[in-house]
Design an enzyme around this catalytic site. Structure first.
Site, mmCIF file in Angstrom:
data_model
loop_
_atom_site.group_PDB
_atom_site.id
_atom_site.type_symbol
_atom_site.label_atom_id
_atom_site.label_comp_id
_atom_site.label_asym_id
_atom_site.label_seq_id
_atom_site.Cartn_x
_atom_site.Cartn_y
_atom_site.Cartn_z
ATOM 1 N N SER A 12 0.836 -1.206 0.000
ATOM 2 C CA SER A 12 0.000 0.000 0.000
ATOM 3 C C SER A 12 0.870 1.256 0.000
ATOM 4 C CB SER A 12 -0.969 -0.030 1.177
ATOM 5 O OG SER A 12 -1.926 1.006 1.067
ATOM 6 N N HIS A 23 -8.845 1.269 -0.485
ATOM 7 C CA HIS A 23 -8.607 0.288 -1.551
ATOM 8 C C HIS A 23 -9.911 -0.354 -2.048
ATOM 9 C CE1 HIS A 23 -4.307 0.680 -1.288
ATOM 10 N NE2 HIS A 23 -4.360 0.499 0.020
#
Length: 744
Positions: free
Chosen positions: A87, A191
């Protein structure tokens, strides 16, 4: 081989980076100047308790990761073969790979953290001890369609994102089934598609930055593959709304031969990697002789006849969306694509045909679409004559309601007598039909009056006319169920059996020497849909909407970005511009645009008024201001000039003496205009985009989320076709095996 990896949010803690700050005071000062506060104080002491807040966490982790990379390099650490980050850690990996300098990366991370911190109305749940497939089944069982598996951290640890209501209901649903889960302390559904607004804002923030292709391969969270050399910024922008495919990323690195993982800036992802390494991997799909190969699907006769390796076709989309590049890529892959010619001039078509013939090798398949021209049969005839001059052997006939003279000319000119006296067909017509009466016409020999007319004009020989009476207009008929573009909204399971009955009748009545093949189109966006089409008896399949959102499509990138996230309900029906007065319908995108509503409004006005002069002043003003962006008189001037350039003076005269006809032509201009601005990606008039697409694309997007096709820049038409066929073969095989299992 070695990979350097960086952790993401969750690795932060007071005191982090203590050994790094004194070693690089100039970078620490630069970071503090960019951020507007002391990053050293934040990381080491956190006196105000801000380190756990997203807008502070992300910059802090980036600084620590970048400093750790700098120290490793100064201490002589070997250059890695790969870089990766979880991430937020992906920004550290890109900086280490040379995609941007330290300050640029920090500004991007600061903006990203601020935008993600502003997200509201969503949440995340960590799920432990359950595999991804089992979790998907649990979500499906509970009706959690809005939930997204946002992080695939290890084979038995996932994180689910969703809106607040979904997350509130999800935790008790999972716990009641004995699944361990923990609601995370975040305000947004990171996400996942719910972060779309943050993504769009981040994209605008990146407009002033230049990202270079990484000099060391960096594995992207969104694709679990290395960043491409072209447009790396786009993939970084996509990361905000795409799942973190960490398990797949690590397995990719292991498959490349990576044996050493060096974590910089934390110790979180290293533990995840050890769990991934030790977990059993799914057995690879074997393509042994016991499994049905993709090349065996469909009709062998059809594959031989069309000279394709796979019984897979791609339809010709309007104004060259099915581009020469798309047709060539398919041909090289053993599939057949039809160059889209509707709305193109003859010189544009000719350039496309020449490009295809230049780039394809001898015997590689290709075709060209011929769209019925209900306004000007001469244009249709001119196109067919051009294709015959260039020896195009296969055409796709679309939107025909009757057999035209141009089609008969093309078909009959390609007939010759074989050694055994039966007809040999050098010109193939793959007809797309959605109505039984049109199917009957294509399954029958060419109409006698048309053959007689062409013979009297010496455009056909006696032998060609005789042979044309012994073959159907089309040996290959594509049954088109509900689809993008022109559609009758048919249902495949109802249409296919009826068309098969018509085929049997035609074969028996006319005694054709060569069998007729039936294909199926419409709604084919997933392997199971393709398998269902083949199980219905289709000799081949033809896809459309899903190919519009690919690298090779000539559609604008702006529209592809929208289509990539379209769902199965994001379409609507609108009048067809080329058959406006007839009330024919096309299926179009409705997500984010006003075109369907406005197009239907124009048809309603046309139905209730006899001319432009009858329109209420307020309505006319609205049309000119928001639909046309010019006066209706100016629109008519443009239409008239176009008709004059096409030699259609008669149409001009009729329109000027018949107000209703003039109104139709003016309204038709809107349909041409809305298609053009979509193709060009006009950023100033997105609400008027006309984009033909069907629900198959939404289904494809759902299926593609967990594949390399999640991002449209990874979507290549031949790879999509092959994957659909291979997975369809597996679906059929597994279904048969399930049926053969003994009852409990």
């Amino acid at each position: 081989m070695r990979a350097v990896i960086f952790p993401g949010q969750g690795a932060q803690g007071r005191g982090m980076g203590r050994e790094l700050f004194d070693a690089h005071p100039e970078l620490v000062e630069e970071a503090s100047n960019v951020l507007g506060y002391s990053v050293r104080e934040l990381c080491l002491d956190d006196p105000e308790g801000r380190l756990g807040r997203t807008e502070y966490t992300q910059p802090a982790l980036y600084v620590v990761g970048a400093l750790a990379h700098r120290r490793r390099r100064e201490e002589g650490g070997a250059e890695p073969d790969f870089l990766a980050g979880h991430s937020l850690g992906e920004f550290c990996a890109l900086h280490a790979g040379g995609a941007f300098d330290f300050a640029t990366g920090l500004r991007l991370v600061q903006r990203r953290g601020a935008l993600m911190a502003q997200a509201r109305g969503g949440g995340m749940v960590a799920v432990v001890g359950t595999g991804q497939e089992s979790l998907r089944a649990l979500l499906e069982d509970g009706g959690f369609a809005g939930a997204t598996i946002a992080n695939d951290n290890t084979p038995d640890q996932q994180v689910v994102s969703g809106d607040t209501g979904t997350v509130d209901a999800l935790v008790p649903h999972l716990e009641s089934r004995g699944v361990r889960c923990v609601r995370l302390n975040v305000s947004g559904a990171f996400h996942s598609p719910l972060m779309r607004q943050a993504q769009q804002e981040f994209a605008r923030s990146m407009e002033g930055f230049t990202l270079r292709p990484p000099r060391i391969p960096v594995i992207a969270n969104a694709t679990a593959r290395p960043y491409p050399d072209d447009d790396p910024a786009r993939l970084l922008i996509e990361q905000i709304v795409r799942p973190v495919r960490w398990t797949e990323s690590v397995r990719y690195l292991l498959d490349q031969g990576v044996t050493e993982f060096v974590e910089l800036g934390g110790r979180v992802v290293g533990r995840l990697i050890e769990r991934i390494r030790s977990a059993p991997r799914p057995a690879p799909v074997s393509r042994s002789h016991s499994r049905t190969p993709a090349t065996a699907l469909g009709s062998a006769l059809f594959r031989r006849r069309l000279k394709v390796r796979y019984a897979y076709l791609v339809g010709g989309m309007y104004r060259g969306i099915t581009s020469p590049e798309m047709v060539v890529r398919l041909g090289r892959g053993g599939m057949l694509g039809f160059l889209g010619t509707g709305g193109l001039s003859l010189p544009e078509v000719e350039r496309g045909v020449k490009a295809i013939q230049r780039d394809l090798g001898e015997g590689q398949p290709y075709g060209v679409n011929v769209l019925a021209d209900h306004d000007d049969p001469r244009a249709e005839r001119g196109l067919v004559e051009l294709l015959m001059r260039h020896d195009v052997r296969v055409i796709e006939a679309s939107a025909f309601t009757r057999i035209s003279e141009a089609l008969v000319l093309y078909r009959a000119r390609g007939l010759r007598r074989g050694a055994d006296g039966t007809p040999v067909c050098d010109h193939r017509i793959v007809a797309k039909v959605s109505r039984p009466e049109v199917a009957r016409a294509f399954l029958a020999p060419a109409p006698e009056p048309v053959l007689d007319r062409l013979r009297r004009a010496n455009e056909l020989t006696d032998e060609q006319v005789e042979l044309a009476r012994q073959v159907p207009v089309s040996h290959d008929l594509t049954v088109e169920a509900d689809s993008g573009g022109h559609t009758d909204g048919g249902v495949a399971t109802a249409m296919m059996p009826a068309m098969q009955a018509l085929r049997r009748q035609a074969q028996e009545e006319h005694g054709y020497a060569e069998p007729i093949c039936l294909g199926l189109a419409g709604g084919l966006g997933t392997p199971s849909a393709v398998a269902a089409a083949l199980m219905l008896g289709a000799d081949y399949v033809l896809t459309g909407s899903i190919n519009q959102c690919t690298v090779e499509s000539a559609m604008s990138d702006v529209v592809k970005d929208i289509l990539q996230d379209a769902d199965i309900h994001d379409t609507a029906y609108a009048p067809a511009g080329d058959m406006f007065e007839m009330g024919a319908k096309v299926q179009v995108l409705r997500k984010g645009v006003f075109f369907p509503t406005r197009a239907n409004k124009l048809f309603s006005l046309y139905s209730h008024h006899d001319g432009l002069e009858e329109l209420p002043a307020k309505t006319r003003s609205l049309l000119e201001r928001t639909y046309f962006h010019r006066s209706l008189d100016q629109v008519w001037d443009e239409v008239r000039e176009y008709l004059r350039s096409q030699g259609r003076e008669t149409d001009i005269a009729q329109a000027e003496s018949h107000p209703k006809q003039k109104m139709a032509l003016v309204f038709r201009w809107y349909f041409f205009h809305t298609t053009r601005i979509a193709l060009e990606g006009d950023p100033h008039d997105k609400v008027n985009y006309q984009v033909h697409t069907g629900p198959a694309l939404g289904a494809f997007n759902h299926w593609a989320r967990d594949t390399e096709f999640a991002y449209w820049r990874n979507r290549h038409v031949d790879r999509i076709g092959l994957r659909l066929l291979e997975d369809a073969a597996d679906w059929i095989d597994s279904t048969y095996r399930r049926w053969q299992e003994p009852a409990a």
